[in-house]
Design a protein around this motif. Structure first.
Motif, PDB file in Angstrom:
ATOM      1  N   LYS A 148       0.823  -1.131   0.073  1.00  0.00           N
ATOM      2  CA  LYS A 148      -0.142  -0.005  -0.011  1.00  0.00           C
ATOM      3  C   LYS A 148       0.708   1.312  -0.065  1.00  0.00           C
ATOM      4  O   LYS A 148       0.401   2.445  -0.449  1.00  0.00           O
ATOM      5  N   GLN A 149       1.989   1.072   0.374  1.00  0.00           N
ATOM      6  CA  GLN A 149       2.896   2.260   0.488  1.00  0.00           C
ATOM      7  C   GLN A 149       3.330   2.933  -0.721  1.00  0.00           C
ATOM      8  O   GLN A 149       3.860   3.868  -1.175  1.00  0.00           O
ATOM      9  N   THR A 150       2.894   2.084  -1.948  1.00  0.00           N
ATOM     10  CA  THR A 150       3.409   2.658  -3.469  1.00  0.00           C
ATOM     11  C   THR A 150       1.999   3.412  -3.714  1.00  0.00           C
ATOM     12  O   THR A 150       1.229   3.419  -4.826  1.00  0.00           O
ATOM     13  N   SER A 151       1.992   4.689  -2.944  1.00  0.00           N
ATOM     14  CA  SER A 151       0.799   5.420  -3.121  1.00  0.00           C
ATOM     15  C   SER A 151       1.183   6.876  -3.555  1.00  0.00           C
ATOM     16  O   SER A 151       0.491   7.712  -3.571  1.00  0.00           O
ATOM     17  N   CYS A 152       2.447   7.028  -4.066  1.00  0.00           N
ATOM     18  CA  CYS A 152       2.985   8.124  -4.700  1.00  0.00           C
ATOM     19  C   CYS A 152       3.464   9.315  -3.802  1.00  0.00           C
ATOM     20  O   CYS A 152       3.881  10.272  -3.871  1.00  0.00           O
ATOM     21  N   ARG A 153       2.802   9.193  -2.343  1.00  0.00           N
ATOM     22  CA  ARG A 153       3.183  10.233  -1.471  1.00  0.00           C
ATOM     23  C   ARG A 153       4.328  10.057  -0.619  1.00  0.00           C
ATOM     24  O   ARG A 153       4.729   8.849  -0.301  1.00  0.00           O
ATOM     25  N   PRO A 154       5.181  10.902  -0.176  1.00  0.00           N
ATOM     26  CA  PRO A 154       6.404  10.433   0.863  1.00  0.00           C
ATOM     27  C   PRO A 154       5.656  10.072   2.011  1.00  0.00           C
ATOM     28  O   PRO A 154       4.665  10.293   2.545  1.00  0.00           O
ATOM     29  N   CYS A 155       6.647   8.984   2.550  1.00  0.00           N
ATOM     30  CA  CYS A 155       6.352   8.229   3.758  1.00  0.00           C
ATOM     31  C   CYS A 155       6.498   9.030   4.870  1.00  0.00           C
ATOM     32  O   CYS A 155       7.363  10.105   5.243  1.00  0.00           O
ATOM     33  N   THR A 156       5.792   9.024   6.014  1.00  0.00           N
ATOM     34  CA  THR A 156       5.751   9.587   7.188  1.00  0.00           C
ATOM     35  C   THR A 156       7.096   9.130   8.147  1.00  0.00           C
ATOM     36  O   THR A 156       7.853   8.135   7.776  1.00  0.00           O
ATOM     37  N   ASP A 157       7.445   9.831   9.167  1.00  0.00           N
ATOM     38  CA  ASP A 157       8.553   9.408   9.776  1.00  0.00           C
ATOM     39  C   ASP A 157       8.032   7.907  10.459  1.00  0.00           C
ATOM     40  O   ASP A 157       9.153   7.036  10.317  1.00  0.00           O
ATOM     41  N   ILE A 158       7.064   7.606  10.815  1.00  0.00           N
ATOM     42  CA  ILE A 158       6.647   6.366  11.494  1.00  0.00           C
ATOM     43  C   ILE A 158       6.836   5.376  10.331  1.00  0.00           C
ATOM     44  O   ILE A 158       7.227   4.196  10.609  1.00  0.00           O
TER      45      ILE A 158
ATOM     46  N   GLN B 267       1.588   0.546 -17.302  1.00  0.00           N
ATOM     47  CA  GLN B 267       1.419   1.897 -16.472  1.00  0.00           C
ATOM     48  C   GLN B 267       2.526   1.845 -15.218  1.00  0.00           C
ATOM     49  O   GLN B 267       2.046   1.873 -13.900  1.00  0.00           O
ATOM     50  N   THR B 268       3.741   1.493 -15.624  1.00  0.00           N
ATOM     51  CA  THR B 268       4.800   1.341 -14.422  1.00  0.00           C
ATOM     52  C   THR B 268       6.097   2.343 -14.943  1.00  0.00           C
ATOM     53  O   THR B 268       6.130   2.570 -16.210  1.00  0.00           O
ATOM     54  N   SER B 269       6.713   2.605 -13.981  1.00  0.00           N
ATOM     55  CA  SER B 269       8.102   3.449 -14.218  1.00  0.00           C
ATOM     56  C   SER B 269       8.867   2.241 -13.411  1.00  0.00           C
ATOM     57  O   SER B 269       8.920   1.667 -12.364  1.00  0.00           O
ATOM     58  N   VAL B 270      10.234   2.311 -14.072  1.00  0.00           N
ATOM     59  CA  VAL B 270      11.302   1.332 -13.522  1.00  0.00           C
ATOM     60  C   VAL B 270      12.514   1.951 -13.257  1.00  0.00           C
ATOM     61  O   VAL B 270      13.036   2.793 -14.070  1.00  0.00           O
TER      62      VAL B 270
ATOM     63  N   THR C  15       7.652   1.207  -9.791  1.00  0.00           N
ATOM     64  CA  THR C  15       6.720   1.961  -9.227  1.00  0.00           C
ATOM     65  C   THR C  15       5.583   2.440 -10.113  1.00  0.00           C
ATOM     66  O   THR C  15       5.866   2.264 -11.426  1.00  0.00           O
ATOM     67  N   PRO C  16       4.103   2.610  -9.797  1.00  0.00           N
ATOM     68  CA  PRO C  16       3.356   3.310 -10.810  1.00  0.00           C
ATOM     69  C   PRO C  16       3.679   4.449 -11.384  1.00  0.00           C
ATOM     70  O   PRO C  16       4.020   5.407 -10.931  1.00  0.00           O
ATOM     71  N   LEU C  17       3.212   4.462 -12.656  1.00  0.00           N
ATOM     72  CA  LEU C  17       3.549   5.394 -13.730  1.00  0.00           C
ATOM     73  C   LEU C  17       2.765   6.821 -13.193  1.00  0.00           C
ATOM     74  O   LEU C  17       3.582   7.722 -13.180  1.00  0.00           O
TER      75      LEU C  17
END
Length: 284
Positions: free
Chosen positions: A151-161, A188-191, A229-231
């Protein structure tokens, strides 16, 4: 996605090695409602069917009694033709896809919560262009930690936690540099091609060691590999050293958190001083 309730007769068949199954979709009967049932008992494997015109029901029953798997992912074969894929929930079939599953490398994931084991149902379309050996898929059952990493492949930066958890729970952790970024519109991906000065761990062999090659002058042997990662995340090449983390699915690395290494060091040292680190991480 919609649900349908289909009456059918099951013909039981167990896979020989409990992980993979290859065979005919025909149960030998003349009743078109007869479905061949296959039970697989691993957390990853493959199914390949030769379909003369009937259906296949695959029940995933891993032998790990204490393991909790919350997500099931399937990757249809590259020559997926003339069939539809359903997931069965409480006797109701929910359509996952048909011809769009021909896209090479496409992966579909769904929640597997509930008292019953996940079941995947393949049905040949009556007018489908079906050829022997063209219908099949690979599967993976994911634990809660693996599901969270996906789920972390959501395009947003990760939080510290999330970052502090990622270094503990990810399938791979590698420190290195971005060489190139390429894009695949069909998948629909980037490598992201990376070279790593330090591989901390990996679940399988997605990163390979190249003796005699250095990521930077004087840094010693280099590790090289590709991270997907998703395009839609619009990943671009960046300078400097990163700490790449993520999950491995169907033999590919997928990006989770990827902070600059110097930023990670500051965060981890502060968390360790406050005894908030989730696990010990080697800094040397």
């Amino acid at each position: 996605m919609f649900g349908i309730l289909l009456p059918f007769t099951l013909a039981l068949h167990c896979a020989a090695d409990l992980c993979n199954w290859t065979g005919s979709g025909s149960s030998g009967g003349k009743d078109s409602r007869t479905v061949l049932q296959v039970r697989l008992r691993c957390t990853a494997g493959s199914v390949r069917g030769v379909y003369p015109g009937q259906a296949l029901r695959v029940v995933l029953e891993p032998n790990l009694a204490s393991a909790l798997h919350t997500t099931v992912c399937i990757q249809p074969s590259g020559s997926f033709h003339g069939a539809s894929v359903y997931v069965e929930r409480a006797g109701v079939l929910e359509l996952l896809g048909t011809e769009e599953l021909r896209t090479p490398g496409r992966v579909l994931c769904l929640r597997a919560d509930g008292p019953r084991r996940p079941a995947i149902y393949l049905q040949v379309n009556p007018q489908g262009d079906v050829h022997p050996g063209t219908v099949g898929f690979r599967y993976e059952l994911l634990s809660p930690n693996q599901s969270q990493s996906l789920k972390q492949t959501s395009c947003r930066p990760c939080t510290d936690i999330e970052l502090l958890m990622a270094i503990c729970n990810s399938d791979f952790v590698i420190r290195g540099f971005i060489n190139t970024v390429s894009h695949d519109p069909e998948r629909q991906t980037s490598v992201v091609a990376v070279s790593g000065a330090r591989l901390y761990w990996q679940r399988s062999g997605v990163f390979e060691r190249e003796l005699g090659t250095a990521a930077t002058p004087g840094s010693g042997p280099s590790w090289r590999g590709q991270i997907h990662t998703p395009l839609r995340c619009h990943v671009k090449p960046g300078g400097g050293e990163f700490l790449f983390t993520g999950s491995e699915h169907f033999g590919e690395a997928w990006l989770g958190c990827a902070p600059r290494y110097k930023d990670f060091l500051s965060l981890y040292r502060a968390a360790r001083a406050a005894r908030l680190n989730s696990c010990d991480f080697p800094l040397n």
